[in-house]
Design a protein around this motif. Structure first.
Motif, PDB file in Angstrom:
ATOM      1  N   TRP A 180      -2.716   5.925  -6.357  1.00  0.00           N
ATOM      2  CA  TRP A 180      -2.551   6.231  -4.940  1.00  0.00           C
ATOM      3  C   TRP A 180      -3.747   5.798  -4.102  1.00  0.00           C
ATOM      4  N   LEU A 181      -4.956   5.771  -4.690  1.00  0.00           N
ATOM      5  CA  LEU A 181      -6.125   5.379  -3.924  1.00  0.00           C
ATOM      6  C   LEU A 181      -6.067   3.892  -3.553  1.00  0.00           C
TER       7      LEU A 181
ATOM      8  N   PHE B  62       0.899   4.091  -2.920  1.00  0.00           N
ATOM      9  CA  PHE B  62       0.600   5.475  -2.557  1.00  0.00           C
ATOM     10  C   PHE B  62       1.763   6.407  -2.908  1.00  0.00           C
TER      11      PHE B  62
ATOM     12  N   MET C 202      -3.902   3.671  -0.634  1.00  0.00           N
ATOM     13  CA  MET C 202      -4.598   4.129   0.569  1.00  0.00           C
ATOM     14  C   MET C 202      -5.547   3.056   1.093  1.00  0.00           C
TER      15      MET C 202
ATOM     16  N   GLY D  51       0.811  -1.210   0.000  1.00  0.00           N
ATOM     17  CA  GLY D  51       0.000   0.000   0.000  1.00  0.00           C
ATOM     18  C   GLY D  51       0.845   1.259   0.000  1.00  0.00           C
TER      19      GLY D  51
ATOM     20  N   MET E  53      -3.479   0.339   2.907  1.00  0.00           N
ATOM     21  CA  MET E  53      -2.964   0.816   4.190  1.00  0.00           C
ATOM     22  C   MET E  53      -4.086   0.946   5.222  1.00  0.00           C
ATOM     23  N   CYS E  54      -5.243   1.445   4.809  1.00  0.00           N
ATOM     24  CA  CYS E  54      -6.367   1.566   5.737  1.00  0.00           C
ATOM     25  C   CYS E  54      -6.863   0.196   6.177  1.00  0.00           C
TER      26      CYS E  54
END
Length: 510
Positions: free
Chosen positions: A480-481, A192, A484, A188, A487-488
């Motif tokens: 990048w989404l 990103f 994200m 991730g 990572m979330c």
């Protein structure tokens, strides 16, 4: 008696002399059976003569480096390169401090855990540094084997020590956590960070899909013992001891099959289809920059414009150069492979002797420090402030993957996303197909009841994570989404394992 045809130009005396041995006995011409036997014998000898040179040639190619190696530096220069190789070396001071606290204050489990945790991070970086120095001196095949073997050495050492101390839950949870860390957090962050510079980054879709299939196989191997256990629990003649014994035997057989799959994967990656994992492969989609101005670059300019330290409203040429060097320069060009001079020499930073010495010393330091780390976990979690699952699944993987995190993110900004995927996904495959079955096999040898029956929540989380990553990489592009999202998801898992107490009694008595 068989009559052989006599050529017109050859007399019977000459024929007799030709087939007469030195002892005076007349020998008949060789029959077709004898000719076949001689031919087969000669074929076998010829195959032996061609097989061994081929084997020697293959071994020579494995030891021969891809490029010429320049003269190795002396010992003092090699030691200096080790000292200044990374900023992580600042944390080496925690090695003697953690050892001293472990012997002086053995009851301070939280302090010992924190100090040993910080001490292992630079050791993992030095281990990777020594491996890279040895890899440039051998062929690509052997270099890949070295990286595959030593890439997860820290996780392997920690798991072996935990296995010796019969901390089977820590063994399983730390390995699952390492897979989750690489798949979600590292990957991730790569997506990103690369998305800050490129609108879309491309990578080899075929290789990544194959890696996803390998991860799916490993997840199935983890889920099957749990399904085995659940299917038998509802039966009236359920016997827990017999079920545990059958699951243990099943885990041993599945572990051997997974090790065979990992060996086949190495052959595929390093021999038969090694071009599939090359940055110059045509299967890799080209990265695309943002149209017009990079929005992240505009945001950076806006912050610089409103900062008090900036005198002019627009960035100057020097500021633009700094922005470009930082990796956030907007670009609309396609991915271009860096030019590479095949005749140029590679300048090593260390000699072979110093590299081997560093490898041995770091391995010993990791083993001793990891033992103190594992010993402190039980005391750390006994107070109830932090759970064993959170320590094993979330905190311990950071120790071995901290250096890989930095490397993967750095190369992704430089549009080397294929290499980033090799670090993140490749490391997960090594753990899933090699480290986990190896630990089960080693426990089998040691008489420890380590199985592939993982904690139910860990098994489900691992399956959902592999499924999510497979959805993100199936188009061969990233942004990048997607980074994200991964990572979330990892943060969601961290919160979940913070409150998860674990499943007691999942293993029989050790």
């Amino acid at each position: 008696m068989t009559n052989f045809p006599i050529p017109m130009h050859e007399s019977s005396d000459s024929i007799a002399r030709r087939h007469t041995a030195t002892d005076g006995h007349v020998r008949l011409p060789p029959s077709p059976t004898n000719l076949t036997r001689r031919k087969s014998t000669s074929d076998i000898s010829r195959q032996k003569m061609t097989f061994f040179p081929t084997l020697r040639r293959a071994a020579t190619l494995m030891l021969a480096p891809e490029k010429p190696i320049a003269r190795a530096p002396n010992t003092w220069t090699s030691i200096r390169s080790i000292i200044f190789s990374s900023w992580f070396n600042v944390l080496l001071v925690f090695i003697p401090v953690s050892w001293a606290v472990n012997f002086a204050l053995p009851d301070q489990h939280t302090l010992i855990f924190v100090l040993t945790f910080l001490a292992i991070i630079p050791l993992a970086k030095l281990l990777a540094y020594a491996t890279d120095e040895l890899s440039i001196r051998v062929g690509q095949t052997l270099a890949g084997l070295l990286n595959a073997t030593l890439g997860n050495a820290v996780e392997l050492i920690v798991s072996i020590i935990a296995l010796i101390k019969c901390e089977l839950t820590i063994v399983q949870s730390s390995l699952v956590g390492s897979i989750l860390s690489n798949l979600l957090l590292v990957l991730g962050m790569c997506f990103f960070a690369g998305g800050m510079r490129f609108s879309e980054q491309g990578f080899g879709q075929s290789a990544v899909q194959l890696n996803s299939s390998l991860l799916t196989i490993s997840v199935i191997a983890v889920l099957l013992p749990g399904a085995f256990h659940m299917a038998l629990q509802g039966q009236p003649d359920y016997n827990e001891l017999v079920t545990d014994e059958n699951i243990l035997k099943t885990s041993h057989g599945v572990a051997l099959i997974l090790l065979f799959i990992y060996g086949s994967y190495l052959v595929f990656q390093l021999f038969s289809h090694k071009t599939l994992y090359d940055d110059k492969n045509t299967d890799i989609q080209q990265s695309v920059g943002y149209e017009g101005q990079n929005p992240w670059l505009q945001l950076r300019r806006y912050r610089r414009k409103n900062a008090k330290s900036v005198l002019s409203p627009e960035p100057t040429g020097d500021e633009e150069a700094v922005i470009i060097a930082s990796g956030f320069e907007s670009t609309n060009t396609n991915h271009v492979a860096a030019s590479d001079d095949s005749d140029s020499e590679i300048e090593p930073y260390m000699s072979v002797g110093v590299s081997l010495g560093l490898l041995v010393v770091v391995t010993v330091l990791v083993a001793v420090t990891a033992e103190f780390l594992v010993d402190s976990i039980s005391g750390l979690t006994a107070s109830g402030g932090i759970g064993t699952e959170f320590v094993a699944v979330i905190l311990l993987p950071i120790v071995g993957n901290a250096a890989e995190h930095v490397t993967a993110v750095t190369v992704s900004i430089k549009d080397k996303l294929t290499l980033s995927l090799g670090v993140a996904v490749g490391s997960s495959i090594q753990i899933a197909l090699f480290v986990i079955p190896f630990m089960v096999t080693l426990a089998w040898i040691m008489g420890k009841p380590l199985t592939l029956l993982f904690d139910p929540l860990e098994s489900i989380v691992l399956f959902l994570s592999v499924l999510t990553v497979n959805y993100c990489v199936q188009d061969g592009k990233s942004n990048w989404l997607e980074g994200m999202i991964l990572m979330c998801l990892y943060l969601i898992l961290a919160v979940t394992f913070w409150f998860y107490p674990g499943t007691p009694g999942i293993f029989p008595n050790c």
